[in-house]
Design a protein around this motif. Structure first.
Motif, PDB file in Angstrom:
ATOM      1  N   SER A  78     -43.995  36.961  -9.296  1.00 58.93           N
ATOM      2  CA  SER A  78     -44.698  38.242  -9.275  1.00 58.93           C
ATOM      3  C   SER A  78     -44.277  39.158 -10.419  1.00 58.93           C
ATOM      4  CB  SER A  78     -44.463  38.951  -7.935  1.00 58.93           C
ATOM      5  OG  SER A  78     -45.005  38.201  -6.877  1.00 58.93           O
ATOM      6  N   SER A  81     -45.681  37.821 -13.595  1.00 57.23           N
ATOM      7  CA  SER A  81     -47.131  38.042 -13.622  1.00 57.23           C
ATOM      8  C   SER A  81     -47.437  39.490 -13.970  1.00 57.23           C
ATOM      9  CB  SER A  81     -47.744  37.698 -12.263  1.00 57.23           C
ATOM     10  OG  SER A  81     -47.588  36.334 -11.974  1.00 57.23           O
ATOM     11  N   LYS A  84     -47.032  40.201 -17.546  1.00 55.77           N
ATOM     12  CA  LYS A  84     -48.111  39.614 -18.340  1.00 55.77           C
ATOM     13  C   LYS A  84     -49.440  40.327 -18.110  1.00 55.77           C
ATOM     14  CE  LYS A  84     -46.097  34.976 -18.268  1.00 55.77           C
ATOM     15  NZ  LYS A  84     -45.974  34.770 -19.714  1.00 55.77           N
ATOM     16  N   SER A  86     -50.955  40.625 -15.084  1.00 58.63           N
ATOM     17  CA  SER A  86     -51.693  40.048 -13.957  1.00 58.63           C
ATOM     18  C   SER A  86     -51.221  40.688 -12.650  1.00 58.63           C
ATOM     19  CB  SER A  86     -51.502  38.529 -13.910  1.00 58.63           C
ATOM     20  OG  SER A  86     -51.955  37.928 -15.097  1.00 58.63           O
ATOM     21  N   MET A  89     -52.118  38.871  -9.405  1.00 51.38           N
ATOM     22  CA  MET A  89     -51.249  37.751  -9.055  1.00 51.38           C
ATOM     23  C   MET A  89     -50.003  38.253  -8.332  1.00 51.38           C
ATOM     24  SD  MET A  89     -50.866  34.381  -9.366  1.00 51.38           S
ATOM     25  CE  MET A  89     -51.696  33.733 -10.820  1.00 51.38           C
ATOM     26  N   ASN A  93     -49.578  37.442  -4.419  1.00 56.00           N
ATOM     27  CA  ASN A  93     -48.474  36.567  -4.056  1.00 56.00           C
ATOM     28  C   ASN A  93     -47.597  37.204  -2.983  1.00 56.00           C
ATOM     29  OD1 ASN A  93     -46.680  34.354  -4.197  1.00 56.00           O
ATOM     30  ND2 ASN A  93     -45.417  35.409  -5.696  1.00 56.00           N
ATOM     31  N   ILE A 217     -46.919  29.638 -13.329  1.00 54.23           N
ATOM     32  CA  ILE A 217     -47.858  30.741 -13.562  1.00 54.23           C
ATOM     33  C   ILE A 217     -49.016  30.371 -14.492  1.00 54.23           C
ATOM     34  CG2 ILE A 217     -48.103  33.070 -14.513  1.00 54.23           C
ATOM     35  CD1 ILE A 217     -45.291  33.639 -13.510  1.00 54.23           C
ATOM     36  N   GLN A 221     -53.007  30.010 -13.384  1.00 54.38           N
ATOM     37  CA  GLN A 221     -53.994  30.879 -14.028  1.00 54.38           C
ATOM     38  C   GLN A 221     -55.100  30.063 -14.696  1.00 54.38           C
ATOM     39  OE1 GLN A 221     -51.377  33.217 -16.537  1.00 54.38           O
ATOM     40  NE2 GLN A 221     -51.423  34.931 -15.120  1.00 54.38           N
ATOM     41  N   GLN A 231     -57.971  35.579  -9.444  1.00 51.00           N
ATOM     42  CA  GLN A 231     -56.524  35.373  -9.397  1.00 51.00           C
ATOM     43  C   GLN A 231     -55.912  35.892  -8.101  1.00 51.00           C
ATOM     44  OE1 GLN A 231     -54.767  37.088 -12.891  1.00 51.00           O
ATOM     45  NE2 GLN A 231     -54.994  35.212 -14.080  1.00 51.00           N
ATOM     46  N   ALA A 235     -53.522  33.626  -5.817  1.00 52.57           N
ATOM     47  CA  ALA A 235     -52.156  34.081  -5.574  1.00 52.57           C
ATOM     48  C   ALA A 235     -51.867  34.212  -4.083  1.00 52.57           C
ATOM     49  CB  ALA A 235     -51.913  35.414  -6.266  1.00 52.57           C
ATOM     50  N   SER A 282     -42.000  44.427  -9.200  1.00 56.26           N
ATOM     51  CA  SER A 282     -43.193  44.232 -10.029  1.00 56.26           C
ATOM     52  C   SER A 282     -43.765  45.570 -10.492  1.00 56.26           C
ATOM     53  CB  SER A 282     -44.259  43.449  -9.252  1.00 56.26           C
ATOM     54  OG  SER A 282     -43.782  42.171  -8.887  1.00 56.26           O
TER      55      SER A 282
END
Length: 344
Positions: A78, A81, A84, A86, A89, A93, A217, A221, A231, A235, A282
């Motif tokens: 997480s 993600s 990045k 996302s 995600m 998750n 990951i 994706q 996504q 996830a 996250s």
């Protein structure tokens, strides 16, 4: 580790755009999930040995050391993600893992054998578990503009990520303080290994989890892109199930051996960590916070609150164990939300 990220992104992008390529990606995902489980298993086994030597009760072991070890996959997947970009995600998750842990893992474990528990311990941790679930829903709703969240999505701002992490620290301290002087002598848990060997195994477990997460990951994706599946859905189902495998294995094993309090403590602790640690970390590393897709308010949040409420209600009404009928309800709820996630 950044080099590994770039390497995996380049590799999955080069996988052929045909059926054979899809099989290759599925194989990569399967291998990554297997390594995630193995790495977390090592963490759990060695953490239990350490905790037993320290004289910590099994319920507390399950809710702290074991759940922390088995939640490492969710945290790494997480947070990476979120970094990045996302957010779907990361949120999917975490929330999917709560549903999976409570619905699938407790459901299957209770069906195998009723899970005994200590009423006092499960009430203290259980209320925090439910409160954490309610907190993430309220946070996403309020900072998403209220009712606008149902059409435009919600949000977990960055500062709330730090609030979640602070709450996690407070919960852990309170749990450990409350456990002092309540430990019971447990036999057969200590392997007699030296502290050096135990630490080396813990490091190996961490490395397996981190490396396999970095491989997982981009493969997931890419699969989501090729199947045109959002996504958030991937996830909340595939990745959430994969990263929850350590809890599933731990729960089934504990149920078979008659350690229901360890299985329940593991799930409760993992649920709390998924909200306060996974989502908290996250959001904390993301300047704009985490965005919450409207789908969460229609399906995933209600499903999460339902399984948490069923578990909390059964713990209140039951004398000292989680019965098979409750396990059946929890498992049915998990299967229903998984199917509905793909339908909608």
């Amino acid at each position: 580790m950044l080099m590994l990220d770039d390497l995996m992104l380049n590799l999955v992008a080069k996988v052929p755009q045909n059926f054979g390529g899809i099989l290759i990606l599925i194989a990569i995902v399967a291998a990554s999930l297997y390594l995630l489980g193995k790495g977390a298993d090592i963490l759990v086994d060695e953490a239990v040995v350490l905790s037993t030597r320290w004289g910590i009760p099994k319920m507390v072991i399950g809710a702290t050391i074991v759940s922390l070890g088995t939640t490492v996959p969710e945290v790494t997947v997480s947070v990476m993600s979120a970094l990045k970009g996302s957010a779907g995600m990361a949120m999917g998750n975490a929330i999917g893992s709560v549903i999976c842990d409570t619905g699938l893992i407790l459901g299957v474990s209770a069906l195998i054998k009723p899970l005994p528990f200590n009423k006092k311990d499960i009430n203290f941790q259980g209320w925090i578990q439910l409160a954490a679930g309610v907190l993430i829903v309220i946070t996403s709703f309020v900072f998403g503009g209220g009712t606008k969240a149902f059409t435009e999505g919600g949000r977990v701002p960055q500062f709330m990520g730090f609030v979640f992490l602070a709450l996690l620290v407070a919960y852990t301290v309170a749990l450990i303080k409350g456990a002092k002087g309540t430990s019971e002598e447990e036999g057969g848990e200590d392997t007699g290994e030296s502290m050096l060997i135990i630490v080396l195994k813990l490091i190996l477990g961490v490395l397996l989890v981190i490396v396999s997460s970095k491989v997982l990951i981009p493969a997931v994706q890419e699969l989501a892109l090729r199947f045109n599946i959002p996504q958030t859905v991937i996830a909340a189902t595939l990745v959430a199930f994969g990263t929850s495998l350590p809890e599933l294995i731990t729960g089934i094993t504990a149920a078979k051996k008659g350690h229901g309090d360890l299985a329940i403590g593991n799930v409760i602790g993992a649920d709390i960590l998924n909200v306060l640690f996974v989502i908290g970390a996250s959001a904390a590393v993301t300047p704009g916070g985490l965005t919450v897709d409207p789908r969460f308010f229609y399906l995933l949040f209600p499903a999460m609150l339902f399984v948490l409420a069923v578990f909390r209600g059964s713990a209140i009404l039951s004398k000292n164990s989680l019965k098979r009928p409750v396990g059946a309800v929890l498992l049915a709820a998990y299967l229903a939300v998984t199917i509905l996630s793909y339908i909608f």
